[in-house]
Design a protein around this motif. Structure first.
Motif, mmCIF file in Angstrom:
data_model
loop_
_atom_site.group_PDB
_atom_site.id
_atom_site.type_symbol
_atom_site.label_atom_id
_atom_site.label_comp_id
_atom_site.label_asym_id
_atom_site.label_seq_id
_atom_site.Cartn_x
_atom_site.Cartn_y
_atom_site.Cartn_z
ATOM 1 N N ILE A 134 -4.583 -50.727 4.363
ATOM 2 C CA ILE A 134 -5.822 -50.980 5.114
ATOM 3 C C ILE A 134 -6.590 -49.680 5.322
ATOM 4 C CG2 ILE A 134 -6.789 -51.839 7.266
ATOM 5 C CD1 ILE A 134 -5.555 -54.044 5.689
ATOM 6 N N LEU A 135 -5.877 -48.612 5.691
ATOM 7 C CA LEU A 135 -6.530 -47.326 5.910
ATOM 8 C C LEU A 135 -7.174 -46.817 4.630
ATOM 9 C CD1 LEU A 135 -7.218 -44.886 7.664
ATOM 10 C CD2 LEU A 135 -4.960 -43.936 7.128
ATOM 11 N N LEU A 136 -6.458 -46.929 3.514
ATOM 12 C CA LEU A 136 -7.028 -46.503 2.235
ATOM 13 C C LEU A 136 -8.285 -47.298 1.901
ATOM 14 C CD1 LEU A 136 -3.778 -46.079 0.080
ATOM 15 C CD2 LEU A 136 -5.217 -44.274 1.026
ATOM 16 N N THR A 137 -8.265 -48.589 2.200
ATOM 17 C CA THR A 137 -9.442 -49.430 1.942
ATOM 18 C C THR A 137 -10.616 -49.001 2.821
ATOM 19 O OG1 THR A 137 -8.011 -51.307 1.374
ATOM 20 C CG2 THR A 137 -10.296 -51.802 1.911
ATOM 21 N N GLN A 197 -13.152 -35.415 3.618
ATOM 22 C CA GLN A 197 -12.373 -34.553 2.733
ATOM 23 C C GLN A 197 -11.194 -33.937 3.476
ATOM 24 O OE1 GLN A 197 -14.099 -30.719 1.566
ATOM 25 N NE2 GLN A 197 -13.618 -31.193 -0.578
ATOM 26 N N ARG A 198 -11.441 -33.502 4.694
ATOM 27 C CA ARG A 198 -10.359 -32.914 5.488
ATOM 28 C C ARG A 198 -9.297 -33.953 5.826
ATOM 29 N NH1 ARG A 198 -12.126 -29.675 10.768
ATOM 30 N NH2 ARG A 198 -13.169 -31.654 11.132
ATOM 31 N N LEU A 199 -9.727 -35.181 6.120
ATOM 32 C CA LEU A 199 -8.779 -36.243 6.454
ATOM 33 C C LEU A 199 -7.906 -36.595 5.250
ATOM 34 C CD1 LEU A 199 -7.551 -38.571 8.014
ATOM 35 C CD2 LEU A 199 -9.628 -39.901 7.584
ATOM 36 N N VAL A 200 -8.534 -36.793 4.093
ATOM 37 C CA VAL A 200 -7.769 -37.158 2.893
ATOM 38 C C VAL A 200 -6.808 -36.032 2.513
ATOM 39 C CG1 VAL A 200 -7.932 -37.722 0.445
ATOM 40 C CG2 VAL A 200 -9.556 -38.723 2.058
ATOM 41 N N SER A 201 -7.260 -34.780 2.627
ATOM 42 C CA SER A 201 -6.379 -33.646 2.322
ATOM 43 C C SER A 201 -5.180 -33.614 3.257
ATOM 44 C CB SER A 201 -7.165 -32.333 2.430
ATOM 45 O OG SER A 201 -8.220 -32.294 1.497
ATOM 46 N N ARG A 218 -5.737 -38.829 -4.416
ATOM 47 C CA ARG A 218 -6.256 -37.839 -5.373
ATOM 48 C C ARG A 218 -7.591 -38.300 -5.951
ATOM 49 N NH1 ARG A 218 -0.671 -38.029 -6.987
ATOM 50 N NH2 ARG A 218 0.455 -36.202 -6.173
ATOM 51 N N ILE A 219 -7.694 -39.580 -6.239
ATOM 52 C CA ILE A 219 -8.964 -40.115 -6.747
ATOM 53 C C ILE A 219 -10.061 -39.982 -5.687
ATOM 54 C CG2 ILE A 219 -10.145 -42.218 -7.508
ATOM 55 C CD1 ILE A 219 -7.488 -43.112 -8.749
ATOM 56 N N MET A 220 -9.689 -40.234 -4.424
ATOM 57 C CA MET A 220 -10.658 -40.091 -3.330
ATOM 58 C C MET A 220 -11.160 -38.651 -3.230
ATOM 59 S SD MET A 220 -9.277 -42.290 -0.110
ATOM 60 C CE MET A 220 -8.837 -44.018 -0.254
ATOM 61 N N ILE A 221 -10.243 -37.689 -3.385
ATOM 62 C CA ILE A 221 -10.636 -36.282 -3.306
ATOM 63 C C ILE A 221 -11.659 -35.955 -4.396
ATOM 64 C CG2 ILE A 221 -9.796 -33.955 -3.834
ATOM 65 C CD1 ILE A 221 -9.376 -34.602 -0.985
ATOM 66 N N LYS A 222 -11.450 -36.478 -5.597
ATOM 67 C CA LYS A 222 -12.402 -36.254 -6.687
ATOM 68 C C LYS A 222 -13.755 -36.894 -6.369
ATOM 69 C CE LYS A 222 -8.936 -35.892 -10.368
ATOM 70 N NZ LYS A 222 -8.427 -36.483 -11.639
ATOM 71 N N ASP A 223 -13.714 -38.114 -5.836
ATOM 72 C CA ASP A 223 -14.969 -38.791 -5.473
ATOM 73 C C ASP A 223 -15.716 -38.019 -4.391
ATOM 74 O OD1 ASP A 223 -14.432 -40.780 -7.282
ATOM 75 O OD2 ASP A 223 -13.554 -42.147 -5.799
ATOM 76 N N ILE A 224 -14.965 -37.523 -3.418
ATOM 77 C CA ILE A 224 -15.584 -36.748 -2.334
ATOM 78 C C ILE A 224 -16.197 -35.465 -2.881
ATOM 79 C CG2 ILE A 224 -15.097 -35.425 -0.239
ATOM 80 C CD1 ILE A 224 -13.019 -37.580 0.470
ATOM 81 N N GLY A 225 -15.480 -34.806 -3.818
ATOM 82 C CA GLY A 225 -16.027 -33.596 -4.434
ATOM 83 C C GLY A 225 -17.332 -33.879 -5.154
ATOM 84 N N SER A 226 -17.416 -35.031 -5.805
ATOM 85 C CA SER A 226 -18.655 -35.421 -6.485
ATOM 86 C C SER A 226 -19.778 -35.632 -5.479
ATOM 87 C CB SER A 226 -18.415 -36.692 -7.297
ATOM 88 O OG SER A 226 -19.616 -37.141 -7.894
ATOM 89 N N LEU A 227 -19.461 -36.261 -4.346
ATOM 90 C CA LEU A 227 -20.480 -36.485 -3.317
ATOM 91 C C LEU A 227 -20.974 -35.164 -2.729
ATOM 92 C CD1 LEU A 227 -19.108 -39.567 -1.331
ATOM 93 C CD2 LEU A 227 -20.809 -39.516 -3.146
#
Length: 317
Positions: A134-137, A197-201, A218-227
């Motif tokens: 749920i949190l990931l979603t 980004q800080r939360l996902v890290s 890891r995919i979220m971190i890449k998406d955040i970097g793109s944003l």
């Protein structure tokens, strides 16, 4: 408002009546969500599950130790989600707790990220069996929402740029206020993205978060970097737009000053001639001349015309 999501016959069911809380097996609990709840609801949840939601002051602190920390079997998270309000948006702090696979959230606003996440859960309830999913979603939906807002903001900036450079139909004050509004929105977006980004890290470094979900993080971190890159580009474009706007304003002011300067210089010779013939000497040869007045007028006009022709040849006009 209270929402309790729990496993029932290998699917997720929802309950909103707090009086039925004790009838749901603790092992089947997946997500307990409080939105603008009453004090009674909050105290009941905290007492029954032996947890403590963060206060508003704690949720808005910027120190890393206050945004994310671990206890023996509990993850305490304070994060910001965007709250959409007509054509504007602002932060809404959310207190998040993860304990033994159960997700607890506490918030004041009706957040779009939560609403979209609930739709995803309803469309495929069998895929959500614990609070980690749920949190990931929630995080994925929040990132998608941030991406949509950044895209919309980029489009608005591009439209303003076209109106500024091609067809200036707005007043200078309106354009400047619009640029300032876009800059403020961009700053809010950057702060929100950095917070995620800080939360996902932190989740990736946590020993309490299951290893099986690390690839998703890891995919979220890449998406955040793109944003973050898109957000940086928007900042640069706004700076360019502001410089362009100020340059156009300076050109317009210089043009106005140039017109006044030319007008002033063009009328200096006639003023000099009028001053000469306005002197109070007893003997001025032209005073007794029948054509003296006409001569003075023609002389003044010619002096202005000659001055303007000289300016034109020098390309000063």
């Amino acid at each position: 408002m209270l929402r309790i999501y729990y496993k029932k016959e290998k699917r997720l069911a929802k309950e909103s009546d707090i009086s039925l809380l004790r009838t749901i097996p603790l092992g089947d609990m997946v997500w307990v969500d409080l939105q603008n709840s009453t004090v009674e609801e909050k105290v009941t949840i905290e007492t029954y599950f032996d947890i403590k939601y963060s206060s508003v002051e704690e949720s808005t602190e910027i120190e890393s130790s206050s945004r994310f920390y671990e206890l023996d079997d509990e993850l305490i998270i304070n994060s910001n989600f965007l709250s959409l309000k007509q054509n504007d948006f602002d932060y809404c702090p959310v207190s998040i707790i993860l304990e033994k696979g159960i997700l607890f959230t506490y918030r004041d606003d009706d957040l779009k990220a939560f609403g979209e996440s609930v739709k995803k859960i309803k469309s495929n309830p069998g895929s959500f069996t614990n609070g980690y999913q749920i949190l990931l979603t929630l995080l994925e939906t929040g990132i998608e929402q941030d991406a949509d807002i950044i895209e919309a903001l980029a489009k608005d900036i591009a439209d303003l740029n076209k109106k500024l450079t091609l067809n200036r139909t707005r007043s200078d004050e309106e354009i400047l206020l619009k640029i300032a509004s876009f800059q403020n929105h961009n700053i809010l977006m950057r702060e929100n993205i950095i917070d995620k980004q800080r939360l996902v890290s932190s989740l990736m470094k946590s020993s309490l978060f299951p290893e099986e979900y690390m690839n998703v993080l890891r995919i979220m971190i890449k998406d955040i970097g793109s944003l973050i890159e898109h957000n940086k580009f928007a900042f640069e474009r706004l700076e360019y737009l502001q410089d362009t706007f100020m340059g156009l304003v300076n050109i317009e002011q210089n043009r106005i000053i140039k017109i006044f300067t030319v007008a002033t210089v063009a009328f200096m010779p006639p003023t000099l001639i009028a001053s000469i013939y306005g002197m109070n000497f007893r003997i001025i040869p032209e005073l007794g001349w029948d054509y003296g007045y006409l001569f003075a007028i023609v002389l003044m006009v010619l002096s202005s015309v000659i001055t303007l022709i000289f300016f034109k040849k020098k390309n000063w006009l």
